[in-house]
Design a protein around this motif. Structure first.
Motif, short mmCIF file in Angstrom:
data_model
loop_
_atom_site.label_atom_id
_atom_site.label_comp_id
_atom_site.label_asym_id
_atom_site.label_seq_id
_atom_site.Cartn_x
_atom_site.Cartn_y
_atom_site.Cartn_z
N ARG A 22 55.37 5.33 122.82
CA ARG A 22 54.98 4.01 122.30
C ARG A 22 55.75 3.76 121.00
NH1 ARG A 22 48.44 4.44 122.79
NH2 ARG A 22 48.43 5.41 124.84
N PRO A 23 55.70 2.54 120.49
CA PRO A 23 56.37 2.29 119.20
C PRO A 23 55.75 3.18 118.12
CG PRO A 23 55.61 0.23 120.21
CD PRO A 23 55.08 1.34 121.07
N LEU A 24 56.60 3.82 117.34
CA LEU A 24 56.10 4.73 116.30
C LEU A 24 55.96 3.98 114.98
CD1 LEU A 24 58.30 7.83 117.19
CD2 LEU A 24 55.84 7.57 117.53
N PRO A 25 55.06 4.44 114.12
CA PRO A 25 54.91 3.75 112.82
C PRO A 25 56.14 3.98 111.94
CG PRO A 25 53.56 5.74 112.87
CD PRO A 25 54.15 5.60 114.25
N GLU A 26 56.32 3.12 110.96
CA GLU A 26 57.40 3.29 109.98
C GLU A 26 57.00 4.40 109.02
OE1 GLU A 26 60.18 1.42 109.68
OE2 GLU A 26 59.66 0.21 111.46
N PHE A 27 57.95 5.23 108.64
CA PHE A 27 57.66 6.29 107.69
C PHE A 27 57.10 5.71 106.38
CE2 PHE A 27 59.04 8.88 104.04
CZ PHE A 27 58.31 10.03 104.30
N GLU A 28 57.68 4.58 105.96
CA GLU A 28 57.30 3.97 104.69
C GLU A 28 55.82 3.57 104.65
OE1 GLU A 28 60.10 3.23 106.36
OE2 GLU A 28 61.37 4.34 104.95
N SER A 29 55.25 3.29 105.83
CA SER A 29 53.85 2.81 105.84
C SER A 29 52.86 3.95 105.61
CB SER A 29 53.54 2.10 107.15
OG SER A 29 53.53 3.03 108.22
N LEU A 30 53.38 5.20 105.59
CA LEU A 30 52.49 6.34 105.44
C LEU A 30 51.71 6.31 104.12
CD1 LEU A 30 51.35 9.06 106.30
CD2 LEU A 30 53.53 10.12 105.77
N ALA A 31 52.34 5.77 103.10
CA ALA A 31 51.70 5.77 101.78
C ALA A 31 50.48 4.85 101.74
CB ALA A 31 52.70 5.35 100.73
N THR A 32 50.46 3.84 102.62
CA THR A 32 49.40 2.84 102.50
C THR A 32 48.55 2.70 103.75
OG1 THR A 32 51.03 1.20 103.20
CG2 THR A 32 50.64 1.38 100.83
N ALA A 33 48.93 3.36 104.84
CA ALA A 33 48.22 3.16 106.11
C ALA A 33 46.76 3.56 105.98
CB ALA A 33 48.88 3.98 107.21
N GLU A 34 45.92 2.89 106.74
CA GLU A 34 44.52 3.29 106.85
C GLU A 34 44.49 4.64 107.57
OE1 GLU A 34 40.32 1.55 107.22
OE2 GLU A 34 42.05 0.25 107.08
N ILE A 35 43.73 5.58 107.07
CA ILE A 35 43.71 6.91 107.70
C ILE A 35 42.56 7.01 108.69
CG2 ILE A 35 43.41 9.39 107.29
CD1 ILE A 35 46.14 8.40 106.40
N ASP A 36 42.90 7.06 109.96
CA ASP A 36 41.91 7.38 110.99
C ASP A 36 42.62 8.18 112.07
OD1 ASP A 36 43.38 5.58 112.52
OD2 ASP A 36 42.01 3.93 112.15
N ALA A 37 41.89 8.57 113.09
CA ALA A 37 42.46 9.45 114.12
C ALA A 37 43.69 8.81 114.76
CB ALA A 37 41.41 9.76 115.17
#
Ligand SMILES: [Zn+2]
Length: 587
Positions: A524-539
């Protein structure tokens, strides 16, 4: 709930029955307005930190409110803040002694308004920690749900004036106002007390000029009292209150009423009427409120507006129903500690915050005892205290002990472990990942235990039986082999129980991402590395970043793979490679 509704034909929900203290009967709950329930609970007097006995009573009203909501009622729940006029000797027909706020202010060397503000703030913190729904979410911002007595002096004076005009109240030469109990023959019916007993128990202060010892003050005059309202001058009033007072009582009150402050009982009559209307469905309180507080509330509503005592309910007697102040009176029994009345001297007096953090509150001895019982850091989590305080039926006295707390802790952890296991089985799945419906055994379990839970609560809030249904479900879930679809059903069931219990920690704290799941995620489309700093953390988001790391490793970009792992760590997520896949947990 979803299941009950879907299977309404097969699994009709039982009707809600409650013990009405007034009639001393278990009655089917029928609100005045279909689909709505209006409920008033006597709230805290904010002169000190609320203790666990207070919270047991408030939590009983919280459970009742949630059960009403489960039954489909739209509930308007009001619980007042008493910040003036509650006297120290409130067990007497006409409470004597000192205003609790004034006493606290004197002892703390502060002014009563500041004391009230301080302890109200503390109360709200504790109430939120204990998940009183009244203080969660949008309602917290709506002052009408938790009115302060000091902001309802206009409503009280208007009611006092009505009582004077209708001949139920009289003045003494000091300008104080009393309710004349002899004018209300039903006085004492709620508590079962007889007026003769009251006369024997009541003490008459020398300076008082009451017609009878059981008459109680509606308006008190005491020049030394720091909270004062002059009914004949706007000086010292909040402008909005003075304006409202002029609207509610255009002629003001009787000129002989002197500057003073209200009695405790008139506060609740006035505030419930202001925020819920003339007739409410349910009035709750602790059993110690029954006399004299609630007797006096009933007498005042009768005197001021001709409202009768509760009578038979239902459409057949609609006129009576509409002319009743409170139709169902519910009282929580008292709480004992180690089978005795709570006592500061014996070390058995606990505020909620004493238990949340004993060491911080100067109770190192308590912290040590709790630690020995397995409480980490000697602290009790609010969810555990909530569970302990709601775990028996409100019509039974509660004997609170530290062992009861330890049992509550074990129970909450048992539900939580089951919840986490189910969540781990579901993993970071979206609806599309779940194949097929759950098996029949699972669906039968959900139906049976959800119904047992609702039936128990509808049976006058029989919490022990409701909890038996919860643990029957938990042990069956623990013994079953579960696929994703079954685990989803199990989660729904536990979440449904938790609508009332509200003890689960719903944060996702850990999980296992199997190799197959990671492979599926890679397509599937993978998240951007840059969004790791701000992404909501869930499973689900963790699964995305783990797949991103896997993609980097496949491309032999180990530096990037490590950067993703470090980035997750910076967000509090630890990952570990195992033979089954990647295990993750929150720090
Ligand atoms: Zn009250």
């Amino acid at each position: 709930m979803r299941h009950i509704v879907e299977n309404a034909g097969k699994n009709p929900m039982s009707v809600l029955k409650l013990k009405n203290s007034y009639t001393r009967q278990i009655e089917v709950f029928e609100p005045l307005f279909p689909g709505r329930a209006l409920m008033y609970s006597c709230g805290p007097t904010v002169y000190s930190f609320a203790h666990i006995g207070n919270f047991r009573s408030f939590l009983f009203s919280d459970v009742l409110r949630r059960v009403l909501e489960r039954n489909g009622y739209e509930v308007r729940h009001v619980m007042n803040i008493t910040d003036v006029g509650h006297m120290t000797e409130d067990h007497l027909a006409d409470a004597q002694g000192e205003d609790k706020l004034a006493k606290a202010a004197r002892e703390l060397g502060s002014d009563p308004f500041k004391v009230a503000q301080h302890f109200e703030k503390a109360f709200v913190e504790d109430a939120r920690a204990l998940r009183l729904k009244l203080y969660l979410g949008g309602e917290a911002a709506e002052p009408g749900q938790h009115p302060r007595a000091t902001e309802h002096i206009p409503e009280m004076l208007a009611m006092i004036q009505k009582l004077l005009e209708r001949g139920y109240a009289y003045l003494d030469s000091a300008g104080q106002v009393y309710f004349e109990v002899a004018k209300f023959p039903e006085y004492g019916q709620l508590s079962g007390k007889k007026v003769e007993e009251l006369e024997a128990g009541a003490r008459v202060e020398v300076r008082e000029e009451k017609k009878a010892p059981e008459d109680f003050a509606l308006w008190k005059v005491d020049a030394k009292h720091l909270m004062q309202w002059d009914p004949h001058s706007e000086k010292g009033w909040r402008p909005e209150d003075w304006k409202r007072y002029r609207e509610l009582a255009p002629g003001g009150v009787d000129a002989r009423v002197r500057p003073g402050f209200p009695g405790w009982h008139i506060e609740c009559s006035a505030m419930s009427r202001a925020h819920l209307g003339a007739t409410i469905d349910i009035h709750t309180g602790g059993e110690d409120n029954m006399f004299p507080h609630h007797e006096c509330e009933i007498a005042q509503s009768y005197g001021a507006y001709g409202f009768t005592v509760p009578g038979p309910h239902g459409a057949a007697d609609e006129h009576h129903a509409r002319k009743t102040f409170a139709r169902y009176w519910l009282h929580g029994r008292h709480l004992l500690v180690d089978n005795r009345k709570m006592s500061k001297r014996d070390g058995t007096f606990f505020t909620a915050r004493d238990l949340f953090n004993p060491a911080f509150n100067g109770r190192a001895d308590l912290a040590a005892r709790l630690e020995a019982l397995g409480f980490k850091g000697g602290r009790v989590l609010p969810a555990v205290l909530r569970y302990a305080l709601i775990s028996n039926q409100y019509t039974q006295p509660m004997n609170f002990t530290l062992d009861l707390l330890a049992q509550a802790k074990a129970s909450v952890e048992r539900i939580q472990r089951c919840f986490e296991r189910l969540r781990e089985i579901v993993g970071p799945a979206t609806d599309a990942d779940i194949e097929g419906p759950a098996g029949d055994r699972m669906l039968a379990l959900v139906d049976a235990q959800e119904r047992a839970f609702d039936d128990a609560l509808n049976d006058n809030l029989n919490m022990p039986n409701a909890l038996a249904a919860v643990f029957k479900a938990v042990s069956e879930l623990n013994s079953m082999e579960l696929g994703k679809a079954e685990a989803v059903e199990g989660l729904r069931l536990l979440e449904s129980f938790d609508e009332v219990l509200d003890v689960l920690d719903r944060r996702e704290r850990s999980g296992l991402l199997t190799r197959q799941e990671i492979d599926a995620r890679l397509e599937r489309p993978l998240p951007e590395f840059e969004s790791l700093a701000t992404a909501e953390i869930d499973a689900l988001s963790v699964a995305g970043f783990v797949a991103l790391r896997q993609a980097a490793r496949k491309a032999k970009d180990f530096k990037r793979g490590d950067a993703i792992r470090d980035g997750l760590k910076a967000r509090g997520v630890l990952i570990e490679d195992t033979s089954q896949g990647v295990r993750w947990k929150l720090e």
